[in-house]
Design an enzyme around this catalytic site. Structure first.
Site, short mmCIF file in Angstrom:
data_model
loop_
_atom_site.label_atom_id
_atom_site.label_comp_id
_atom_site.label_asym_id
_atom_site.label_seq_id
_atom_site.Cartn_x
_atom_site.Cartn_y
_atom_site.Cartn_z
N LYS A 1 0.82 -1.22 0.00
CA LYS A 1 0.00 0.00 0.00
C LYS A 1 0.85 1.26 0.00
CE LYS A 1 -4.22 -1.90 1.64
NZ LYS A 1 -5.07 -2.23 2.73
N ARG A 2 1.99 1.16 0.68
CA ARG A 2 2.83 2.36 0.77
C ARG A 2 3.51 2.71 -0.56
NH1 ARG A 2 6.39 1.14 5.39
NH2 ARG A 2 4.72 -0.03 6.34
#
Ligand code: GLU
Length: 484
Positions: A253-254
């Site tokens: 996600k990052r």
């Protein structure tokens, strides 16, 4: 087509409603859809909602919305129906129990007699001996009758090496440690993913299973269940991982694994997104990179899906999107420009902005961004030239700049059809007569836009129209004059 394809191709997308859909999930859906469409087969949407603790409200609608945006239409599934209703696993619990009963009758499933504490103890023992914890080593000698309050486990019939073929990764194998007595039905009555998806794939006649690499390690267990049920497994096509933009680690996600609908918000075209996702792990074996939907369906081949990780490169997405934008009709482009401009900029001059906007964007959202950054304001209102000295080019004096601006206004006033070509010719003639072209072109640009960098002043003048252009040039000359 090989013999294995004689049966009608049936693929499925089987997401768990546990959050938003990111590129990885949607790519799986796309490949399954492409394969079904290519083979005139059936594409099923099945919602795997058996882990109630992980379920996130709204996910099912979100999944459908994503598929609809990309036009990945399903032939069977929620809202659509089909011969295998219902398509939500939580509504199919009786079916899993029926299959569980088949295994119980064969002596291949049994209730887990242990408490959580006892299992923890076994786990600790295994750890102490530095061995992997395998439940089957603690399998009870005799099976109780299942009262559905206890988890039901699979009794692995034969502890052996497993070999299988994957349509993408080729021959795969795993040692006996990959087999264990895993849970089929939990004590809450819901099946595990490991069991439910097998039952459903059998019931729904799925022929090709596409999914991520994380399922390879469990495949020996799945195959043991197929064997126990006496059913031939479907073909497996494992998709390569999607890597972060730096290409070094899996996308998290990052690193930009964002909600696929974010791309819609940013103004990417669905057909471009589809094109981009298709190339994220597959290539046609030619130089072609821009595909419309039909071309993708025609060209897609499972044996051209790559094994190595596919890097998420949003610059490439921008490029692909721009290529698809160029294919739109002039009317569609015009309508979208108006739609993406902020509401207060949608009238008057807005209809003339296409020549400056279209070349500067790769997705519609760029228009909104440019407008938000104030880069388009000068089209709608006169720029504030509070710092008149900015009109001066390098060492040019105010006096000569005033003269040049006035001359430009005068000469331009003689053009009857105020088009950028004529505007350019006139301005270049004046500019070339000076010792530095910048002495004219810079103040003209600045007078029209109030910016040092902008689209070229000729097209800006055309868009503003003759009257407004002359007004701005004379106005700027006036400001400078007062500074002299
Ligand atoms: N429900 C599983 C997931 O969302 C699907 C895996 C599969 O396709 O078998 O990861």
């Amino acid at each position: 087509m090989g013999k294995t394809n004689v049966k009608k191709v049936v693929t499925r997308f089987a997401p768990s409603p546990t959050g938003f859909m990111h590129v990885g999930g949607v790519r799986t859906a796309l490949y399954a859809w492409l394969w079904a469409r290519k083979n005139n087969g059936t594409f099923i949407l099945r919602i795997e909602d058996t882990d109630k603790e992980r379920e996130v409200e709204g996910s099912i609608d979100h999944i459908k919305e994503c598929l609809k945006w990309l036009e990945l239409d399903w032939d069977e599934g929620p809202d659509k129906g089909g011969p295998h209703l219902p398509y939500l696993q939580s509504e199919r619990l009786e079916l899993y129990k029926r299959y569980a009963q088949i295994l119980i009758n064969k002596g291949l499933a049994y209730p887990d007699p242990y408490s959580d504490e006892e299992l923890d103890g076994f786990r600790e023992q295994a750890e102490l001996h530095k061995k992997p914890f395998l439940y089957r080593e603690y399998r009870p000698a005799e099976f109780e009758k299942w009262d559905e309050k206890k988890p039901l486990r699979f009794k692995t019939p034969e502890i052996k090496e497993t070999k299988w073929n994957d349509l993408v990764y080729g021959d795969l194998s795993a040692g006996p440690e990959a087999l264990d007595d895993f849970i089929l039905i939990k004590s809450d009555g819901y099946p595990t993913y490991n069991f439910a998806h097998i039952v459903d794939d059998i019931e729904m006649g799925v022929t090709h299973v596409m999914r991520g690499q994380e399922f390879i390690s469990s495949t020996p267990k799945f195959l043991a269940v197929y064997e126990a049920l006496g059913v031939k497994p479907p073909l497996f096509a494992t998709l390569p991982p999607i890597m972060a933009p730096d290409g070094k680690k899996k996308l998290g996600k990052r690193d930009g694994a964002k909600d696929i609908l974010e791309y819609r918000k940013e103004g990417y075209l669905p057909e471009a997104m589809m094109n981009f996702l298709a190339l994220l792990g597959w290539n046609p074996g030619t130089d072609q990179e821009i595909f419309d939907k039909d071309e993708l369906v025609k060209s897609f081949e499972l044996d051209r899906v790559q094994r190595s990780g596919a890097r998420l490169d949003e610059k490439k997405l921008d490029w692909i999107n721009k290529e698809h934008l160029k294919k739109l009709s002039p009317e569609a482009i015009q309508n979208s420009i108006l739609e993406w401009l902020p509401e207060n900029m949608r009238s008057g001059i807005a209809g003339k902005l296409e020549p400056v906007l279209f070349e500067r964007i790769s997705k519609w959202g760029d228009i909104r961004q440019m407008a938000g950054a104030g880069e388009l304001d000068f089209f709608f209102k006169k720029p504030e030239l509070s710092d008149g000295s900015k009109l001066l080019f390098k060492n040019a004096s105010a006096e000569e700049t005033v003269q040049n601006l006035r001359k430009a206004a005068e000469w331009l006033s003689g053009i009857s059809d105020f088009r950028k070509e004529d505007i350019k010719n006139v301005l270049m003639e004046i500019a070339d007569s000076l010792d530095a072209r910048g002495k004219l072109l810079h103040p003209v640009r600045y007078a029209l836009t109030g910016l040092d960098k902008s689209p070229d002043p000729f097209i800006v003048a055309e868009i503003l129209g003759k009257e407004e252009t002359l007004d701005r040039l004379n106005g700027a000359a006036g400001i400078l004059k007062s500074l002299e």
